[in-house]
Scaffold this motif. Structure first.
Motif, PDB file in Angstrom:
ATOM      1  N   GLU A 151       0.847  -1.196   0.000  1.00  0.00           N
ATOM      2  CA  GLU A 151       0.000   0.000   0.000  1.00  0.00           C
ATOM      3  C   GLU A 151       0.880   1.242   0.000  1.00  0.00           C
ATOM      4  OE1 GLU A 151      -3.136   0.017   2.909  1.00  0.00           O
ATOM      5  OE2 GLU A 151      -3.637  -2.090   2.550  1.00  0.00           O
ATOM      6  N   LEU A 152       0.277   2.353  -0.418  1.00  0.00           N
ATOM      7  CA  LEU A 152       1.019   3.624  -0.529  1.00  0.00           C
ATOM      8  C   LEU A 152       0.248   4.735   0.160  1.00  0.00           C
ATOM      9  CD1 LEU A 152       3.177   5.510  -1.895  1.00  0.00           C
ATOM     10  CD2 LEU A 152       1.586   5.664  -3.838  1.00  0.00           C
ATOM     11  N   GLU A 153       0.962   5.540   0.949  1.00  0.00           N
ATOM     12  CA  GLU A 153       0.372   6.785   1.448  1.00  0.00           C
ATOM     13  C   GLU A 153       1.199   7.950   0.922  1.00  0.00           C
ATOM     14  OE1 GLU A 153       0.140   7.502   5.710  1.00  0.00           O
ATOM     15  OE2 GLU A 153      -0.927   9.395   5.356  1.00  0.00           O
ATOM     16  N   PRO A 210       5.724   7.268 -10.904  1.00  0.00           N
ATOM     17  CA  PRO A 210       5.897   6.372 -12.064  1.00  0.00           C
ATOM     18  C   PRO A 210       7.199   5.584 -12.024  1.00  0.00           C
ATOM     19  CG  PRO A 210       5.906   8.698 -12.725  1.00  0.00           C
ATOM     20  CD  PRO A 210       5.691   8.678 -11.257  1.00  0.00           C
ATOM     21  N   ARG A 211       8.141   6.016 -11.170  1.00  0.00           N
ATOM     22  CA  ARG A 211       9.435   5.327 -11.084  1.00  0.00           C
ATOM     23  C   ARG A 211       9.440   4.224 -10.025  1.00  0.00           C
ATOM     24  NH1 ARG A 211       9.463   7.629 -14.987  1.00  0.00           N
ATOM     25  NH2 ARG A 211      10.629   9.471 -15.623  1.00  0.00           N
ATOM     26  N   LEU A 212       8.423   4.244  -9.171  1.00  0.00           N
ATOM     27  CA  LEU A 212       8.482   3.367  -7.988  1.00  0.00           C
ATOM     28  C   LEU A 212       7.630   2.111  -8.079  1.00  0.00           C
ATOM     29  CD1 LEU A 212       8.391   5.905  -5.021  1.00  0.00           C
ATOM     30  CD2 LEU A 212      10.347   4.635  -5.899  1.00  0.00           C
ATOM     31  N   PHE A 213       6.511   2.205  -8.795  1.00  0.00           N
ATOM     32  CA  PHE A 213       5.555   1.090  -8.738  1.00  0.00           C
ATOM     33  C   PHE A 213       5.136   0.647 -10.132  1.00  0.00           C
ATOM     34  CE2 PHE A 213       4.946   3.894  -5.065  1.00  0.00           C
ATOM     35  CZ  PHE A 213       5.293   3.009  -4.050  1.00  0.00           C
ATOM     36  N   PRO A 214       5.272  -0.630 -10.415  1.00  0.00           N
ATOM     37  CA  PRO A 214       4.778  -1.132 -11.700  1.00  0.00           C
ATOM     38  C   PRO A 214       3.247  -1.098 -11.742  1.00  0.00           C
ATOM     39  CG  PRO A 214       6.017  -2.835 -10.505  1.00  0.00           C
ATOM     40  CD  PRO A 214       5.907  -1.652  -9.594  1.00  0.00           C
ATOM     41  N   PRO A 215       2.675  -1.121 -12.944  1.00  0.00           N
ATOM     42  CA  PRO A 215       1.223  -1.115 -13.057  1.00  0.00           C
ATOM     43  C   PRO A 215       0.586  -2.247 -12.243  1.00  0.00           C
ATOM     44  CG  PRO A 215       2.224  -0.817 -15.210  1.00  0.00           C
ATOM     45  CD  PRO A 215       3.345  -1.082 -14.249  1.00  0.00           C
ATOM     46  N   ARG A 216      -0.536  -1.944 -11.623  1.00  0.00           N
ATOM     47  CA  ARG A 216      -1.371  -2.907 -10.868  1.00  0.00           C
ATOM     48  C   ARG A 216      -0.670  -3.521  -9.664  1.00  0.00           C
ATOM     49  NH1 ARG A 216      -5.115  -6.251 -14.232  1.00  0.00           N
ATOM     50  NH2 ARG A 216      -6.083  -4.766 -15.607  1.00  0.00           N
ATOM     51  N   SER A 217       0.361  -2.828  -9.151  1.00  0.00           N
ATOM     52  CA  SER A 217       1.126  -3.435  -8.059  1.00  0.00           C
ATOM     53  C   SER A 217       0.634  -3.010  -6.677  1.00  0.00           C
ATOM     54  CB  SER A 217       2.609  -3.080  -8.199  1.00  0.00           C
ATOM     55  OG  SER A 217       2.767  -1.678  -8.128  1.00  0.00           O
ATOM     56  N   LEU A 218      -0.250  -1.994  -6.608  1.00  0.00           N
ATOM     57  CA  LEU A 218      -0.643  -1.470  -5.295  1.00  0.00           C
ATOM     58  C   LEU A 218      -2.009  -1.999  -4.858  1.00  0.00           C
ATOM     59  CD1 LEU A 218       0.445   2.267  -5.685  1.00  0.00           C
ATOM     60  CD2 LEU A 218       1.559   0.494  -4.310  1.00  0.00           C
ATOM     61  N   ALA A 219      -2.096  -2.319  -3.570  1.00  0.00           N
ATOM     62  CA  ALA A 219      -3.353  -2.841  -3.024  1.00  0.00           C
ATOM     63  C   ALA A 219      -4.169  -1.738  -2.358  1.00  0.00           C
ATOM     64  CB  ALA A 219      -3.046  -3.935  -2.005  1.00  0.00           C
ATOM     65  N   GLY A 220      -3.583  -0.556  -2.171  1.00  0.00           N
ATOM     66  CA  GLY A 220      -4.323   0.528  -1.529  1.00  0.00           C
ATOM     67  C   GLY A 220      -3.567   1.834  -1.650  1.00  0.00           C
ATOM     68  N   LEU A 257      -1.717   2.157 -11.431  1.00  0.00           N
ATOM     69  CA  LEU A 257      -0.835   1.538 -10.427  1.00  0.00           C
ATOM     70  C   LEU A 257      -1.583   0.625  -9.467  1.00  0.00           C
ATOM     71  CD1 LEU A 257       1.545   4.512  -9.550  1.00  0.00           C
ATOM     72  CD2 LEU A 257       1.746   2.788 -11.343  1.00  0.00           C
ATOM     73  N   LEU A 258      -2.876   0.885  -9.274  1.00  0.00           N
ATOM     74  CA  LEU A 258      -3.648   0.068  -8.324  1.00  0.00           C
ATOM     75  C   LEU A 258      -4.143  -1.201  -9.013  1.00  0.00           C
ATOM     76  CD1 LEU A 258      -5.641   2.969  -6.679  1.00  0.00           C
ATOM     77  CD2 LEU A 258      -4.115   1.431  -5.449  1.00  0.00           C
ATOM     78  N   ALA A 259      -4.118  -2.269  -8.265  1.00  0.00           N
ATOM     79  CA  ALA A 259      -4.660  -3.543  -8.775  1.00  0.00           C
ATOM     80  C   ALA A 259      -6.182  -3.423  -8.847  1.00  0.00           C
ATOM     81  CB  ALA A 259      -4.262  -4.671  -7.829  1.00  0.00           C
ATOM     82  N   PRO A 260      -6.832  -4.222  -9.705  1.00  0.00           N
ATOM     83  CA  PRO A 260      -8.302  -4.230  -9.695  1.00  0.00           C
ATOM     84  C   PRO A 260      -8.797  -4.591  -8.288  1.00  0.00           C
ATOM     85  CG  PRO A 260      -7.456  -5.454 -11.584  1.00  0.00           C
ATOM     86  CD  PRO A 260      -6.262  -5.120 -10.726  1.00  0.00           C
TER      87      PRO A 260
END
Ligand code: SAM
Length: 211
Positions: free
Chosen positions: A26-28, A86-96, A127-130
């Motif tokens: 997750e990301l804040e 855009p440099r830190l997280f691949p597409p669909r990699s975040l859960a929140g 970046l967020l997963a479905p």
């Protein structure tokens, strides 16, 4: 990938290696003094939380407190999230995603610095997963109203209101003073929901400046 020829956006940190496990990430953004970051990470040992904060002193404060509380699932990064994302997280990699009380940037010439706009919301969708959620809170009525339109325009679905599990540092102050807080949650639907085409940027809103 051919080393040396990769585009910058193809070179992501290895979060599984850095946290030492494979857990929902997750990301804040803009945690300030870390009210949500520290308590959310403590209440949810099953997730790993990355926070990006522009103010170095706040980063140091959160790191020190996380260390004291023995939190191993919280990583604090110093910098401008708009550049780093855009440099830190691949597409669909975040859960929140957690965005609480982003700066309103009242002056017209500063409106372009507002965090939550249509481009940002579209990037969040990538970046967020479905099924991943966005927790957005603000004390500015127009930011709440226009922000909701912005998330929905990008294709997010509004979720029913729920009382917050943890309060942000600023929210704790408002819980005492009684100042209103606007809280909304959204869900990233399956990828086939298309963004709504529109000319609005999500940054055009005006409001009465708070004292
Ligand atoms: C109004 S404070 C809210 C802090 C905290 N979320 C709370 O509710 O108490 C906004 C925070 O976002 C940080 N911030 C603003 N723009 C940022 C950006 N582009 N990247 C990372 N942090 C940012 C500021 O440094 C500040 O700490």
């Amino acid at each position: 990938m051919v080393f040396g020829c990769a585009e910058p956006h193809e070179l992501y940190p290895d979060w599984k290696r850095d946290f030492g496990r494979d857990a929902p990430l997750e990301l804040e953004i803009g945690p300030g003094r870390g009210g949500v970051a520290l308590d959310h990470a403590a209440r949810h040992p099953e997730i790993d939380l990355v926070v990006i904060e522009a103010r170095r002193s706040d980063c140091e404060l959160i790191r020190a407190r996380a260390l004291k509380r023995g939190l191993r699932n919280l990583m604090v990064l110093h910098g401008d999230a708009r550049l780093l994302l855009p440099r830190l997280f691949p597409p669909r990699s975040l859960a929140g995603l957690h965005v609480q009380f982003p700066d309103p940037w009242w002056k017209r010439r500063h409106h372009k610095r507002r965090l939550v706009d249509v481009d940002f919301a579209l990037q969040a969708r990538r970046l967020l997963a479905p099924g991943a959620t966005v927790d957005f809170r603000t004390d500015v009525a127009a930011y709440a109203r226009e922000g909701e339109q912005t998330w929905v325009q990008a294709g997010f679905e509004r979720l029913p209101d729920e009382p917050p599990e943890v309060l942000s540092t600023r929210e704790r102050r408002y819980a005492v003073t009684g100042q209103p807080v606007f809280r909304t949650r959204f869900r990233n639907p399956p990828a086939d929901i298309r963004p709504i085409q529109s000319e609005r940027t999500g940054r055009e809103w005006r409001d009465v400046r708070r004292k």
